[in-house]
Design a protein around this motif. Structure first.
Motif, mmCIF file in Angstrom:
data_model
loop_
_atom_site.group_PDB
_atom_site.id
_atom_site.type_symbol
_atom_site.label_atom_id
_atom_site.label_comp_id
_atom_site.label_asym_id
_atom_site.label_seq_id
_atom_site.Cartn_x
_atom_site.Cartn_y
_atom_site.Cartn_z
ATOM 1 N N ALA A 2 24.886 -68.349 20.454
ATOM 2 C CA ALA A 2 23.677 -68.187 21.262
ATOM 3 C C ALA A 2 23.929 -67.216 22.407
ATOM 4 O O ALA A 2 25.037 -67.108 22.920
ATOM 5 N N ARG A 3 22.869 -66.512 22.778
ATOM 6 C CA ARG A 3 22.937 -65.624 23.946
ATOM 7 C C ARG A 3 21.702 -65.871 24.798
ATOM 8 O O ARG A 3 20.666 -66.316 24.310
ATOM 9 N N GLU A 4 21.830 -65.561 26.085
ATOM 10 C CA GLU A 4 20.713 -65.782 27.003
ATOM 11 C C GLU A 4 19.747 -64.607 26.940
ATOM 12 O O GLU A 4 20.155 -63.449 26.929
ATOM 13 N N VAL A 5 18.446 -64.935 26.896
ATOM 14 C CA VAL A 5 17.380 -63.943 26.880
ATOM 15 C C VAL A 5 16.277 -64.379 27.841
ATOM 16 O O VAL A 5 16.246 -65.525 28.279
ATOM 17 N N LEU A 6 15.403 -63.455 28.140
ATOM 18 C CA LEU A 6 14.173 -63.781 28.872
ATOM 19 C C LEU A 6 13.044 -63.828 27.856
ATOM 20 O O LEU A 6 12.816 -62.867 27.120
ATOM 21 N N HIS A 108 6.940 -56.724 16.438
ATOM 22 C CA HIS A 108 8.003 -55.832 16.887
ATOM 23 C C HIS A 108 9.345 -56.487 16.598
ATOM 24 O O HIS A 108 9.549 -57.651 16.915
ATOM 25 N N LEU A 109 10.233 -55.739 15.971
ATOM 26 C CA LEU A 109 11.593 -56.213 15.700
ATOM 27 C C LEU A 109 12.585 -55.218 16.273
ATOM 28 O O LEU A 109 12.223 -54.114 16.664
ATOM 29 N N PRO A 110 13.861 -55.565 16.325
ATOM 30 C CA PRO A 110 14.883 -54.725 16.956
ATOM 31 C C PRO A 110 14.844 -53.274 16.501
ATOM 32 O O PRO A 110 14.654 -52.981 15.330
ATOM 33 N N ALA A 111 15.024 -52.391 17.472
ATOM 34 C CA ALA A 111 15.088 -50.957 17.169
ATOM 35 C C ALA A 111 15.989 -50.279 18.191
ATOM 36 O O ALA A 111 15.544 -49.908 19.270
ATOM 37 N N VAL A 116 13.004 -54.653 24.427
ATOM 38 C CA VAL A 116 12.224 -55.709 23.781
ATOM 39 C C VAL A 116 12.764 -55.830 22.369
ATOM 40 O O VAL A 116 12.579 -54.949 21.547
ATOM 41 N N PHE A 117 13.487 -56.913 22.104
ATOM 42 C CA PHE A 117 14.083 -56.990 20.779
ATOM 43 C C PHE A 117 13.262 -57.817 19.806
ATOM 44 O O PHE A 117 13.523 -57.801 18.613
ATOM 45 N N LEU A 118 12.238 -58.522 20.302
ATOM 46 C CA LEU A 118 11.424 -59.306 19.390
ATOM 47 C C LEU A 118 10.070 -59.594 20.036
ATOM 48 O O LEU A 118 10.003 -59.935 21.216
ATOM 49 N N GLN A 119 9.024 -59.423 19.254
ATOM 50 C CA GLN A 119 7.675 -59.815 19.685
ATOM 51 C C GLN A 119 6.996 -60.473 18.490
ATOM 52 O O GLN A 119 7.080 -59.969 17.367
ATOM 53 N N GLN A 141 7.481 -62.709 23.612
ATOM 54 C CA GLN A 141 8.224 -61.463 23.744
ATOM 55 C C GLN A 141 9.602 -61.788 24.317
ATOM 56 O O GLN A 141 9.697 -62.431 25.362
ATOM 57 N N ALA A 142 10.651 -61.367 23.629
ATOM 58 C CA ALA A 142 12.013 -61.638 24.061
ATOM 59 C C ALA A 142 12.711 -60.337 24.430
ATOM 60 O O ALA A 142 12.607 -59.353 23.702
ATOM 61 N N VAL A 143 13.393 -60.370 25.573
ATOM 62 C CA VAL A 143 14.196 -59.226 26.017
ATOM 63 C C VAL A 143 15.576 -59.753 26.398
ATOM 64 O O VAL A 143 15.735 -60.916 26.780
ATOM 65 N N SER A 144 16.575 -58.894 26.292
ATOM 66 C CA SER A 144 17.923 -59.287 26.679
ATOM 67 C C SER A 144 17.954 -59.561 28.167
ATOM 68 O O SER A 144 17.335 -58.836 28.954
ATOM 69 N N ALA A 145 18.658 -60.615 28.563
ATOM 70 C CA ALA A 145 18.725 -60.989 29.977
ATOM 71 C C ALA A 145 19.698 -60.095 30.723
ATOM 72 O O ALA A 145 20.579 -59.516 30.189
#
Length: 145
Positions: A2-6, A108-111, A116-119, A141-145
Motif C-alpha cells: 500500500a502507498r499513501e494517496v490523496l 482516467h488511468l495512469p499516464a 492524477v493517476f486514477l479517476q 480522483q486519486a493523486v500521489s501524496a
C-alpha cells in the motif's frame, strides 16, 4: 504493498424537485492494486465528537463497492446496469437503500508523470425505503501524496 494517496470524492445530487447539491471531501488514503482491482482505505469523521468510520473502496471497470464500519455501517455496491439493495446503519436507526447504477467506470488511468493517476465516475439513482430520492454522480480522483 500500500502507498499513501490523496483521494478526492466529489458528489453531485439532483433531488426530485430539481435542486442540485455538490459535496467534496479530500482524505488521505492507503492505495493498493491487486488482482485487477484498485483498493482505497481511509477514515471519515462526521463531527469531532463521533468516532471515525473506516471506509474501504474496491473498484474495477463497471463495479465499485463501498464498505463503511464505525459510526455508520453499510456495504454499497454500484454495478453497471444493476440494482442492489443495502442497509445503511446509523446511530439514529437503519435505512433501507436501493441503488440503481447507470454507469460505473474509469475516466482516467495512469499516464506517465501525470499526478492524477486514477479517476472514476459512478452515476446512479438512489431510493430510500422504496421511495426515489434523486439522481447522483460521484467522482473519485486519486493523486500521489
Amino acid at each position: 504493498m500500500a502507498r499513501e494517496v490523496l483521494l478526492t470524492l466529489t458528489g453531485r445530487s439532483l433531488d426530485e424537485s430539481g435542486q442540485e447539491t455538490v459535496t467534496r471531501q479530500t482524505v488521505k488514503a492507503q492505495y493498493a492494486f491487486r488482482e485487477g482491482r484498485h483498493f482505497f482505505r481511509y477514515e471519515e469523521q462526521e463531527d469531532p465528537a463521533s468516532s471515525p468510520t473506516l471506509c474501504l473502496l474496491k473498484l474495477q471497470e463497471g463495479y465499485l463497492e463501498l464498505s463503511k464500519k464505525g459510526a455508520v455501517y453499510t456495504r454499497m455496491v454500484f454495478e453497471n446496469g444493476k440494482e442492489h439493495r443495502t442497509d445503511y446503519v446509523t446511530p439514529f436507526g437503519n435505512l433501507w437503500l436501493g441503488i440503481c447504477t447507470h454507469r460505473a467506470g474509469f475516466t482516467h488511468l495512469p499516464a506517465g508523470a501525470d499526478p492524477v493517476f486514477l479517476q472514476y465516475v459512478i452515476q446512479y439513482t438512489l431510493a430510500l425505503e422504496g421511495q426515489p430520492l434523486g439522481e447522483y454522480t460521484m467522482t473519485l480522483q486519486a493523486v500521489s501524496a
